[in-house]
Design a protein around this motif. Structure first.
Motif, short mmCIF file in Angstrom:
data_model
loop_
_atom_site.label_atom_id
_atom_site.label_comp_id
_atom_site.label_asym_id
_atom_site.label_seq_id
_atom_site.Cartn_x
_atom_site.Cartn_y
_atom_site.Cartn_z
N PRO A 10 2.28 53.98 21.96
CA PRO A 10 1.71 54.32 23.27
C PRO A 10 2.75 55.10 24.08
CG PRO A 10 1.70 51.94 22.85
CD PRO A 10 2.65 52.57 21.89
N THR A 11 2.33 56.11 24.80
CA THR A 11 3.27 56.90 25.57
C THR A 11 2.65 57.40 26.88
OG1 THR A 11 4.66 58.90 25.59
CG2 THR A 11 2.63 59.01 24.30
N ASN A 39 -2.15 58.00 24.60
CA ASN A 39 -1.81 58.19 26.00
C ASN A 39 -2.97 57.73 26.87
OD1 ASN A 39 -2.19 60.56 28.42
ND2 ASN A 39 -0.23 59.49 28.33
N VAL A 40 -2.66 56.89 27.86
CA VAL A 40 -3.67 56.42 28.82
C VAL A 40 -3.37 57.06 30.16
CG1 VAL A 40 -4.73 54.44 29.94
CG2 VAL A 40 -3.89 54.23 27.59
N ALA A 41 -4.24 57.93 30.61
CA ALA A 41 -4.04 58.66 31.86
C ALA A 41 -5.08 58.22 32.89
CB ALA A 41 -4.14 60.17 31.62
N GLY A 42 -4.61 57.83 34.07
CA GLY A 42 -5.52 57.41 35.14
C GLY A 42 -5.57 58.46 36.24
N TYR A 46 -0.22 60.60 40.06
CA TYR A 46 0.08 61.87 40.71
C TYR A 46 0.14 63.01 39.69
CZ TYR A 46 4.87 61.69 38.95
OH TYR A 46 5.96 61.67 38.14
N ASN A 47 0.47 62.68 38.44
CA ASN A 47 0.60 63.71 37.41
C ASN A 47 -0.56 63.68 36.42
OD1 ASN A 47 1.30 61.26 36.30
ND2 ASN A 47 2.95 62.08 35.01
N PHE A 48 -1.73 63.21 36.88
CA PHE A 48 -2.88 63.07 35.99
C PHE A 48 -3.24 64.39 35.31
CE2 PHE A 48 -7.56 63.47 35.54
CZ PHE A 48 -7.74 62.53 34.53
N GLU A 49 -3.33 65.46 36.08
CA GLU A 49 -3.70 66.76 35.50
C GLU A 49 -2.65 67.26 34.52
OE1 GLU A 49 -6.52 68.18 35.61
OE2 GLU A 49 -7.40 66.74 37.03
N ASP A 50 -1.37 67.01 34.83
CA ASP A 50 -0.30 67.43 33.92
C ASP A 50 -0.40 66.68 32.59
OD1 ASP A 50 0.75 69.16 35.77
OD2 ASP A 50 2.18 67.72 36.58
N LEU A 51 -0.73 65.38 32.67
CA LEU A 51 -0.86 64.59 31.45
C LEU A 51 -2.00 65.12 30.59
CD1 LEU A 51 -0.33 60.94 32.76
CD2 LEU A 51 1.22 62.27 31.33
N ARG A 52 -3.08 65.51 31.23
CA ARG A 52 -4.23 66.04 30.48
C ARG A 52 -3.85 67.33 29.75
NH1 ARG A 52 -9.27 63.85 31.92
NH2 ARG A 52 -10.02 65.16 30.22
N LYS A 53 -2.98 68.13 30.39
CA LYS A 53 -2.59 69.41 29.80
C LYS A 53 -1.54 69.24 28.70
CE LYS A 53 -3.44 71.95 34.10
NZ LYS A 53 -2.80 72.68 35.22
N LYS A 86 -6.88 58.39 26.41
CA LYS A 86 -7.90 57.62 27.10
C LYS A 86 -7.71 57.76 28.60
CE LYS A 86 -9.67 55.36 23.44
NZ LYS A 86 -11.10 55.36 23.05
N GLU A 87 -8.82 57.75 29.35
CA GLU A 87 -8.72 57.78 30.80
C GLU A 87 -8.94 56.38 31.34
OE1 GLU A 87 -11.25 59.54 34.55
OE2 GLU A 87 -10.94 60.87 32.82
N GLY A 88 -7.97 55.88 32.10
CA GLY A 88 -8.09 54.53 32.63
C GLY A 88 -6.92 54.19 33.52
N ALA A 89 -7.11 53.19 34.38
CA ALA A 89 -6.08 52.80 35.34
C ALA A 89 -5.24 51.63 34.87
CB ALA A 89 -6.74 52.46 36.69
N VAL A 90 -5.63 51.01 33.75
CA VAL A 90 -4.91 49.82 33.26
C VAL A 90 -4.43 50.09 31.83
CG1 VAL A 90 -5.00 47.32 33.00
CG2 VAL A 90 -6.53 48.44 34.63
#
Length: 299
Positions: A10-11, A39-42, A46-53, A86-90
Protein backbone atom coordinates in the motif's frame (compact mmCIF):
# COMPACT_ATOMS: atom_id res chain seq x y z
CA UNK A 1 11.76 -20.65 2.41
CA UNK A 2 8.50 -18.91 3.30
CA UNK A 3 5.53 -19.63 1.02
CA UNK A 4 4.68 -16.24 -0.51
CA UNK A 5 2.70 -15.89 -3.75
CA UNK A 6 1.08 -12.44 -3.39
CA UNK A 7 2.50 -9.32 -1.73
CA UNK A 8 0.52 -6.15 -1.11
CA UNK A 9 2.36 -2.82 -1.06
CA UNK A 10 0.00 0.00 0.00
CA UNK A 11 1.32 3.47 -0.81
CA UNK A 12 0.25 7.09 -0.46
CA UNK A 13 3.26 8.01 -2.65
CA UNK A 14 4.91 9.76 0.30
CA UNK A 15 8.62 9.45 1.09
CA UNK A 16 7.76 7.13 3.98
CA UNK A 17 5.83 4.81 1.69
CA UNK A 18 8.58 4.87 -0.95
CA UNK A 19 11.05 3.66 1.69
CA UNK A 20 9.13 0.36 1.90
CA UNK A 21 8.94 -0.34 -1.86
CA UNK A 22 12.46 -1.85 -2.24
CA UNK A 23 11.62 -4.32 0.54
CA UNK A 24 8.34 -5.30 -1.13
CA UNK A 25 10.04 -5.63 -4.51
CA UNK A 26 12.94 -7.67 -3.10
CA UNK A 27 10.59 -10.11 -1.38
CA UNK A 28 8.51 -10.42 -4.55
CA UNK A 29 11.60 -11.11 -6.65
CA UNK A 30 13.06 -13.65 -4.22
CA UNK A 31 9.83 -15.61 -3.90
CA UNK A 32 8.54 -15.16 -7.46
CA UNK A 33 5.44 -13.50 -6.03
CA UNK A 34 2.99 -11.09 -7.64
CA UNK A 35 3.39 -7.57 -6.27
CA UNK A 36 0.16 -5.61 -5.85
CA UNK A 37 0.57 -1.84 -5.50
CA UNK A 38 -2.47 -0.19 -3.89
CA UNK A 39 -3.18 3.52 -3.52
CA UNK A 40 -6.20 4.82 -1.59
CA UNK A 41 -6.96 8.44 -2.50
CA UNK A 42 -9.64 10.46 -0.70
CA UNK A 43 -11.24 13.63 -2.06
CA UNK A 44 -10.59 15.23 1.33
CA UNK A 45 -6.84 15.13 0.67
CA UNK A 46 -5.19 18.35 -0.48
CA UNK A 47 -3.24 16.40 -3.12
CA UNK A 48 -6.15 14.25 -4.32
CA UNK A 49 -5.88 15.35 -7.95
CA UNK A 50 -2.10 14.90 -7.94
CA UNK A 51 -2.51 11.35 -6.63
CA UNK A 52 -4.96 10.56 -9.42
CA UNK A 53 -2.44 11.80 -11.98
CA UNK A 54 0.60 10.07 -10.48
CA UNK A 55 -1.02 6.64 -10.35
CA UNK A 56 -0.35 4.06 -11.63
CA UNK A 57 3.32 4.64 -10.87
CA UNK A 58 5.48 4.61 -13.99
CA UNK A 59 8.08 1.81 -14.24
CA UNK A 60 10.85 4.43 -14.53
CA UNK A 61 9.84 5.89 -11.15
CA UNK A 62 9.71 2.46 -9.52
CA UNK A 63 13.13 1.68 -10.99
CA UNK A 64 14.49 4.89 -9.52
CA UNK A 65 13.21 3.89 -6.06
CA UNK A 66 15.11 0.60 -6.40
CA UNK A 67 18.32 2.27 -7.54
CA UNK A 68 18.17 4.75 -4.68
CA UNK A 69 18.08 1.75 -2.31
CA UNK A 70 21.18 0.30 -3.93
CA UNK A 71 19.37 -2.61 -5.58
CA UNK A 72 20.91 -3.85 -8.83
CA UNK A 73 20.24 -7.60 -8.59
CA UNK A 74 16.97 -7.21 -10.51
CA UNK A 75 14.86 -4.58 -12.25
CA UNK A 76 11.19 -3.60 -12.31
CA UNK A 77 10.81 -5.57 -15.54
CA UNK A 78 11.56 -8.76 -13.57
CA UNK A 79 8.49 -8.22 -11.36
CA UNK A 80 4.84 -9.10 -11.96
CA UNK A 81 3.00 -5.90 -10.96
CA UNK A 82 -0.69 -5.20 -10.40
CA UNK A 83 -1.54 -1.55 -9.70
CA UNK A 84 -4.91 -0.52 -8.24
CA UNK A 85 -6.26 2.82 -7.04
CA UNK A 86 -9.27 3.11 -4.74
CA UNK A 87 -11.15 6.27 -3.78
CA UNK A 88 -11.90 6.49 -0.08
CA UNK A 89 -11.32 8.43 3.13
CA UNK A 90 -10.29 5.47 5.31
CA UNK A 91 -7.11 3.87 3.88
CA UNK A 92 -6.84 1.16 6.53
CA UNK A 93 -10.27 -0.20 5.70
CA UNK A 94 -9.47 -0.52 2.00
CA UNK A 95 -6.04 -2.04 2.60
CA UNK A 96 -7.49 -4.71 4.88
CA UNK A 97 -10.36 -5.55 2.53
CA UNK A 98 -8.00 -5.71 -0.47
CA UNK A 99 -5.66 -8.05 1.42
CA UNK A 100 -8.61 -10.29 2.30
CA UNK A 101 -10.18 -10.31 -1.16
CA UNK A 102 -6.91 -11.08 -2.97
CA UNK A 103 -5.64 -13.79 -0.59
CA UNK A 104 -2.57 -11.70 0.22
CA UNK A 105 0.30 -13.57 1.87
CA UNK A 106 2.27 -10.53 3.03
CA UNK A 107 1.69 -6.78 3.39
CA UNK A 108 4.76 -4.55 3.11
CA UNK A 109 4.22 -0.90 4.03
CA UNK A 110 5.89 2.22 5.33
CA UNK A 111 5.06 3.90 8.60
CA UNK A 112 5.49 7.57 9.40
CA UNK A 113 6.26 6.92 13.05
CA UNK A 114 3.92 9.55 14.48
CA UNK A 115 4.21 10.35 18.17
CA UNK A 116 2.18 11.93 20.94
CA UNK A 117 -1.01 13.88 20.24
CA UNK A 118 -0.63 13.66 16.47
CA UNK A 119 -0.70 9.85 16.60
CA UNK A 120 -3.58 9.80 19.12
CA UNK A 121 -5.72 12.08 16.95
CA UNK A 122 -4.81 10.76 13.52
CA UNK A 123 -4.02 7.21 14.44
CA UNK A 124 -1.70 5.17 12.27
CA UNK A 125 -2.77 3.28 9.17
CA UNK A 126 0.22 0.96 9.57
CA UNK A 127 -0.68 0.13 13.17
CA UNK A 128 -4.30 -0.55 12.18
CA UNK A 129 -3.11 -2.95 9.50
CA UNK A 130 -0.67 -4.63 11.91
CA UNK A 131 -3.54 -5.26 14.35
CA UNK A 132 -6.13 -6.51 11.86
CA UNK A 133 -4.42 -7.86 8.73
CA UNK A 134 -5.28 -11.45 7.75
CA UNK A 135 -1.60 -12.05 6.96
CA UNK A 136 1.84 -11.07 8.28
CA UNK A 137 2.86 -7.41 7.89
CA UNK A 138 6.35 -6.05 7.24
CA UNK A 139 6.66 -2.40 8.31
CA UNK A 140 9.49 -0.05 7.35
CA UNK A 141 9.91 3.25 9.17
CA UNK A 142 10.42 6.42 7.15
CA UNK A 143 13.51 7.30 9.23
CA UNK A 144 15.36 4.05 8.43
CA UNK A 145 18.60 4.26 6.49
CA UNK A 146 18.81 0.49 5.93
CA UNK A 147 18.25 -1.18 2.58
CA UNK A 148 17.20 -4.68 1.49
CA UNK A 149 20.32 -4.73 -0.69
CA UNK A 150 22.23 -5.30 2.55
CA UNK A 151 22.63 -8.94 3.56
CA UNK A 152 20.26 -10.15 6.27
CA UNK A 153 22.70 -11.20 8.97
CA UNK A 154 20.79 -11.13 12.26
CA UNK A 155 17.10 -11.62 13.07
CA UNK A 156 15.80 -10.64 16.51
CA UNK A 157 12.76 -12.54 17.82
CA UNK A 158 11.13 -11.28 21.04
CA UNK A 159 9.70 -14.24 22.96
CA UNK A 160 6.97 -14.08 25.60
CA UNK A 161 6.23 -17.84 25.40
CA UNK A 162 2.81 -17.24 23.82
CA UNK A 163 1.61 -19.10 20.73
CA UNK A 164 2.04 -15.88 18.76
CA UNK A 165 5.74 -15.58 19.64
CA UNK A 166 6.27 -19.29 18.93
CA UNK A 167 4.83 -18.81 15.42
CA UNK A 168 7.09 -15.79 14.97
CA UNK A 169 10.12 -17.94 15.85
CA UNK A 170 9.13 -20.55 13.25
CA UNK A 171 8.85 -17.86 10.56
CA UNK A 172 12.16 -16.33 11.63
CA UNK A 173 13.80 -19.73 11.21
CA UNK A 174 12.66 -19.96 7.58
CA UNK A 175 13.99 -16.47 6.89
CA UNK A 176 17.28 -17.27 8.61
CA UNK A 177 17.71 -20.43 6.53
CA UNK A 178 16.97 -18.50 3.32
CA UNK A 179 19.43 -15.69 4.02
CA UNK A 180 21.98 -17.52 6.17
CA UNK A 181 21.20 -15.28 9.13
CA UNK A 182 21.60 -15.76 12.87
CA UNK A 183 18.56 -15.74 15.16
CA UNK A 184 18.65 -13.97 18.52
CA UNK A 185 15.71 -15.01 20.70
CA UNK A 186 15.07 -12.41 23.40
CA UNK A 187 12.93 -12.57 26.53
CA UNK A 188 12.60 -9.62 28.90
CA UNK A 189 11.71 -10.30 32.53
CA UNK A 190 9.63 -7.41 33.80
CA UNK A 191 9.99 -6.74 37.52
CA UNK A 192 6.31 -6.03 38.19
CA UNK A 193 5.16 -4.58 41.50
CA UNK A 194 1.49 -5.25 42.37
CA UNK A 195 -0.12 -2.21 44.07
CA UNK A 196 -2.05 -2.40 47.36
CA UNK A 197 -5.27 -1.76 45.39
CA UNK A 198 -5.07 -5.36 44.17
CA UNK A 199 -5.82 -6.50 47.73
CA UNK A 200 -2.43 -8.14 48.24
CA UNK A 201 0.77 -7.00 49.84
CA UNK A 202 3.13 -5.29 47.37
CA UNK A 203 5.31 -7.95 45.76
CA UNK A 204 8.08 -7.57 43.20
CA UNK A 205 9.17 -10.28 40.82
CA UNK A 206 12.66 -11.45 41.73
CA UNK A 207 14.33 -11.51 38.32
CA UNK A 208 17.43 -13.31 39.54
CA UNK A 209 15.30 -16.08 41.03
CA UNK A 210 13.30 -16.77 37.88
CA UNK A 211 16.05 -16.14 35.31
CA UNK A 212 17.46 -19.71 35.32
CA UNK A 213 14.00 -21.14 34.62
CA UNK A 214 13.43 -18.59 31.84
CA UNK A 215 16.78 -19.42 30.27
CA UNK A 216 15.95 -23.15 30.34
CA UNK A 217 12.52 -22.58 28.81
CA UNK A 218 13.98 -20.39 26.07
CA UNK A 219 16.66 -22.97 25.28
CA UNK A 220 14.01 -25.70 24.99
CA UNK A 221 11.95 -23.52 22.65
CA UNK A 222 14.95 -22.93 20.41
CA UNK A 223 15.81 -26.64 20.42
CA UNK A 224 12.25 -27.48 19.40
CA UNK A 225 11.87 -25.01 16.51
CA UNK A 226 15.29 -23.82 15.44
CA UNK A 227 18.25 -25.84 16.65
CA UNK A 228 20.88 -24.38 18.91
CA UNK A 229 23.41 -24.09 16.09
CA UNK A 230 21.24 -21.53 14.29
CA UNK A 231 20.32 -19.32 17.24
CA UNK A 232 21.25 -17.97 20.61
CA UNK A 233 19.10 -16.97 23.55
CA UNK A 234 19.25 -13.75 25.49
CA UNK A 235 17.41 -12.93 28.72
CA UNK A 236 17.19 -9.35 29.94
CA UNK A 237 15.54 -7.67 32.89
CA UNK A 238 13.37 -4.60 32.39
CA UNK A 239 10.42 -3.10 30.54
CA UNK A 240 9.98 -5.32 27.42
CA UNK A 241 9.60 -2.61 24.72
CA UNK A 242 12.65 -0.76 25.98
CA UNK A 243 14.71 -3.96 26.22
CA UNK A 244 13.72 -5.00 22.70
CA UNK A 245 14.61 -1.60 21.23
CA UNK A 246 17.96 -1.57 23.02
CA UNK A 247 18.70 -5.11 21.82
CA UNK A 248 17.96 -4.09 18.22
CA UNK A 249 20.61 -1.39 18.46
CA UNK A 250 23.18 -3.42 20.41
CA UNK A 251 22.82 -6.53 18.24
CA UNK A 252 22.72 -4.52 14.99
CA UNK A 253 19.60 -6.50 14.08
CA UNK A 254 18.58 -6.35 10.42
CA UNK A 255 15.02 -7.53 11.08
CA UNK A 256 12.63 -8.09 13.98
CA UNK A 257 10.08 -10.90 13.72
CA UNK A 258 7.45 -10.84 16.44
CA UNK A 259 3.95 -12.00 17.27
CA UNK A 260 1.15 -9.64 18.21
CA UNK A 261 -2.02 -10.40 20.11
CA UNK A 262 -4.05 -7.83 18.13
CA UNK A 263 -5.69 -6.16 21.12
CA UNK A 264 -8.53 -3.76 20.34
CA UNK A 265 -10.55 -1.05 22.06
CA UNK A 266 -10.09 -0.06 25.69
CA UNK A 267 -7.81 -3.00 26.41
CA UNK A 268 -5.31 -1.78 23.80
CA UNK A 269 -5.54 1.85 24.96
CA UNK A 270 -4.90 0.91 28.59
CA UNK A 271 -2.27 -1.79 28.07
CA UNK A 272 -0.81 -0.70 24.78
CA UNK A 273 0.84 -3.14 22.41
CA UNK A 274 4.49 -4.09 22.57
CA UNK A 275 4.44 -4.84 18.83
CA UNK A 276 3.04 -1.41 17.95
CA UNK A 277 5.71 0.33 20.01
CA UNK A 278 8.42 -1.64 18.27
CA UNK A 279 6.88 -0.84 14.87
CA UNK A 280 6.97 2.88 15.73
CA UNK A 281 10.54 3.03 17.03
CA UNK A 282 12.61 0.09 15.74
CA UNK A 283 15.88 0.84 13.95
CA UNK A 284 15.14 -1.91 11.42
CA UNK A 285 12.11 -3.35 9.58
CA UNK A 286 9.62 -5.32 11.68
CA UNK A 287 7.67 -8.39 10.57
CA UNK A 288 4.59 -8.88 12.75
CA UNK A 289 2.32 -11.91 12.84
CA UNK A 290 -1.05 -12.01 14.54
CA UNK A 291 -1.89 -15.19 16.35
CA UNK A 292 -4.71 -15.91 13.88
CA UNK A 293 -3.09 -14.54 10.72
CA UNK A 294 -2.19 -16.58 7.65
CA UNK A 295 0.87 -18.80 8.07
CA UNK A 296 3.71 -18.49 5.56
CA UNK A 297 5.39 -21.68 6.69
CA UNK A 298 5.99 -24.21 3.92
CA UNK A 299 3.73 -27.25 4.02
Amino acid sequence: MLAIDRILYPTDLSEGAKRAFPYAASMAYLHGADLHILNVAGRHLYNFEDLRKEFPVEPDALGQWLREAGIDQFSVEDLTLVQTQKEGAVPGKYILSYAEEHDTDLVVMGTHGRRGVDRMLLGSVAEEVVRQAPCPVLTVRKALTTSPSKTLRRVLVPIDFSEASERALQHAYELAMTYGAEIVALHAIEEVVLPMAYGVAPKQVDAKAVQPDVESALAELLKKHVGIEHARAEVRVGYPPQQILEAIEEESADLVVMGTHGREGLNRLLMGSVAERIVRHAACPVLTLQQESRSLLPT
